[in-house]
Scaffold this active site. Structure first.
Site, mmCIF file in Angstrom:
data_model
loop_
_atom_site.group_PDB
_atom_site.id
_atom_site.type_symbol
_atom_site.label_atom_id
_atom_site.label_comp_id
_atom_site.label_asym_id
_atom_site.label_seq_id
_atom_site.Cartn_x
_atom_site.Cartn_y
_atom_site.Cartn_z
ATOM 1 C CE1 TYR A 33 59.389 37.622 54.090
ATOM 2 C CE2 TYR A 33 61.629 37.539 53.264
ATOM 3 C CZ TYR A 33 60.313 37.140 53.186
ATOM 4 O OH TYR A 33 59.923 36.271 52.196
ATOM 5 C CE LYS A 147 60.581 39.916 50.734
ATOM 6 N NZ LYS A 147 60.274 38.579 50.236
ATOM 7 C CD GLU A 180 53.793 35.067 45.089
ATOM 8 O OE1 GLU A 180 54.692 35.850 44.747
ATOM 9 O OE2 GLU A 180 53.072 35.261 46.091
ATOM 10 C CG LEU A 205 56.223 39.971 47.556
ATOM 11 C CD1 LEU A 205 55.662 40.557 48.846
ATOM 12 C CD2 LEU A 205 57.593 39.366 47.814
HETATM 13 N N1 PDD Z 1 61.486 35.981 48.306
HETATM 14 N N2 PDD Z 1 57.141 35.926 45.780
HETATM 15 C C1 PDD Z 1 57.419 35.500 47.017
HETATM 16 C C2 PDD Z 1 56.380 34.721 47.765
HETATM 17 C C3 PDD Z 1 58.662 35.799 47.600
HETATM 18 O O1 PDD Z 1 58.935 35.378 48.859
HETATM 19 C C4 PDD Z 1 59.620 36.529 46.858
HETATM 20 C C5 PDD Z 1 60.963 36.889 47.442
HETATM 21 C C6 PDD Z 1 59.292 36.927 45.561
HETATM 22 C C7 PDD Z 1 60.248 37.726 44.700
HETATM 23 O O2 PDD Z 1 60.440 39.029 45.243
HETATM 24 P P1 PDD Z 1 61.802 39.814 44.982
HETATM 25 O O3 PDD Z 1 61.996 39.868 43.519
HETATM 26 O O4 PDD Z 1 61.559 41.140 45.589
HETATM 27 O O5 PDD Z 1 62.908 39.036 45.665
HETATM 28 C C8 PDD Z 1 58.038 36.622 45.056
HETATM 29 C C9 PDD Z 1 62.713 36.283 49.024
HETATM 30 C C10 PDD Z 1 63.900 36.353 48.112
HETATM 31 C C11 PDD Z 1 62.874 35.314 50.168
HETATM 32 O O6 PDD Z 1 61.885 35.089 50.851
HETATM 33 O O7 PDD Z 1 63.975 34.811 50.401
#
Ligand code: PDD
Length: 283
Positions: A33, A147, A180, A205
């Site tokens: 996703y 992801k 994270e 991620l």
């Molecule tokens: N989450 N780490 C994890 C485990 C994440 O699920 C996400 C993003 C991030 C940050 O990635 P980005 O900057 O590309 O949003 C880091 C999304 C927002 C979610 O699952 O809703």
């Protein structure tokens, strides 16, 4: 106004949007996703999200459901049809519908779902006062760079944070390093002013916000060191913050029961917050 979703080639009323019960996303979490920010009706950092999507698909040997160009058209259309000004677009691709069997099915068509919604502005207190995080053991698999929609440990971590009245859970690995957050990347600012965030490997991620904020920080001549940092280092840092598409740059002022720095958002975090906000507005 009623919401609309995109499901496998069709725009359908949100209330009727559905996939088959034997979709492998439903049975095996066999899918990927992306969550993209919409600012003033425009998608932020689209190409970076599409690059990460391509990588996730390749790593899972999954065919894409459609070209990048076609996806971009659907994203624009779903934003328009749902009248999204400021919010998010959610994209999910799964390996498709097949008789339940763990191994990849033959001739399976990738399922694709796209939704979009407005998100109300966050309370000003989040930026002005900062947030608290709690720590949890990182119990995830060894491919957190993908992801994947398989998010159960992240769900449990976020629920732990919620139960503790915290904004986010930071995950700590077996070596005592913060990897994270449950849905965000974690950062600290050392007393020297250096920015620290974990290097990219299979344990985290590669956040798009992390990437953009890193660039912005380096353009400001800030020293960025990508390396693992321990919980003790985070507690002793002068500032801490987290980043994601939905949390932008959010100051972290408390980790468990320990205040970070002065216990208020610090100048480096505030500067990066403002720069990232300008970045989103300028797209
Ligand atoms: N989450 N780490 C994890 C485990 C994440 O699920 C996400 C993003 C991030 C940050 O990635 P980005 O900057 O590309 O949003 C880091 C999304 C927002 C979610 O699952 O809703």
């Amino acid at each position: 106004m009623s919401r609309v979703a995109y499901v496998n080639g069709r725009y359908v009323p949100f209330v009727d949007a559905a996939v088959h019960i034997e979709d492998r996303g439903y049975q095996f979490a066999d899918g990927v996703y992306e969550v993209m920010a919409v600012r003033d009706g425009r998608l932020a950092d689209l190409e970076l999200h599409l690059d990460r999507l391509d990588r996730s698909l390749v790593e899972l040997h999954m065919e894409t459901a459609m070209s990048r160009r076609a996806l971009a058209v659907v994203f624009e259309e779903i934003v328009r049809r749902n009248r999204v000004a400021n919010g998010i677009v959610y994209l999910q691709m799964t390996r498709g519908v097949a008789k339940r069997d763990h191994a990849f099915p033959h001739n399976c068509k990738t399922s694709v779902v796209v939704t979009a919604r407005n998100v109300p502005p966050r309370p000003a207190a989040i930026i002005e006062k900062g947030v608290r995080v709690v720590t949890v053991p990182d119990i995830r698999w060894k491919r957190c760079d993908i992801k994947s929609v398989s998010l159960l440990p992240n769900v449990l971590a976020k629920q732990r944070a919620k139960g503790a009245g915290a904004y986010e859970a930071w995950m700590v690995d077996e070596d005592g390093h913060v990897t994270e957050g449950s849905s965000t990347n974690a950062w600290i600012v050392e007393r020297s002013g250096d920015l620290i965030t974990r290097h990219l490997d299979n344990a985290i991620l590669s956040g798009i916000t992390r990437m953009v904020v890193s660039d912005l920080a380096m353009k400001q001549q800030r020293r960025l060191v990508e390396r693992p940092f321990t919980l003790e280092e985070a507690e002793a840092a002068s500032e801490a913050f987290l980043t994601s598409t939905t949390s932008f740059v959010t100051p972290v002022v408390q980790i468990n029961d320990v205040s970070v720095g002065t216990g208020t958002p610090g100048p480096v975090t505030q500067a990066l917050h403002d720069l990232y906000d300008e970045h989103l507005s300028g797209q």
